[in-house]
Write a protein that holds these residues in place. Sequence first.
Motif: not given
Length: 239
Positions: A46-47, A112-122, A130-137, A145-148
């Motif tokens: 969605a991002i 690449p410019v889009v992926r790089q700039k969206l990294l921090q936002l994600q 607050p309790r945890g996140a499920v990220l879908e992509g 999150f290589p350390d998910a």
Amino acid sequence: MRAAPGYLARVTAPIVAIDGPAGAGKSTVARQLARRLGFTIIDTGAIYRSVALAAQRAGVSWDDDPGLARLLDAGLGLTFRGERVLLRGEDVTEAIRTPEISRGASVVSARPVVRQKLLQLQRDLGRAAPRGAVLEGRDIGTVVFPDADVKFFLTASDEARAQRRHAELAEKGLSVPLPEVLADQRRRDKDDTERAIAPLRAAADAVVVDTTGFDLEQVVERCFREASQRLKHLISGQP
Ligand code: DC
């Protein structure tokens, strides 16, 4: 590993990554899993879709790297309210799902410019949950999150995925022939897996779940059991 076992408190809430190709059941599974865990759901597709919509509205071409960079540097103004997506306060949940914006999302996500700039936002969105996140992509477990704490990679046969997509379109009153859905899906798979940056692939430590022939409820159940087990272990520090 992100977890601090034993008496050391965890600094951040748990992260669950769900990646995989289109039509493998990610959205349904991610949403239901987040609900059952009490976590925040973050739909990263969605991002990318919102970037495509915002660019279109600003008159910026989807492959105009400097234009896209300016747009993102100025701030997208993207917020999630539950499962609704707001762009500068406007609910764009439906507007980002049109076939045109799907094409746009596919183009901007390969820049690449889009992926790089969206990294921090994600990462910020995930860590702010607050309790945890499920990220879908597509690249959550490999890049964002290589350390998910838990990683799932959902797959299904080409035919099963195309059939799901075909049924979804029919539900919306769109009758697209199955061979056309399948051909379009194969094109998107090729783009996703062959792009130079953050190509779609399973992380080495992901739990690969083939959803072919399974009801998605069964898949949710399996992922929930797996995630609960792993998160319990991480938080309590028990073997
Ligand atoms: O999952 P979706 O169809 O909403 O994704 C929209 C587009 O964004 C699709 O072309 C894949 C791309 N995408 C991506 O490259 N990386 C992500 N983490 C999520 C989506």
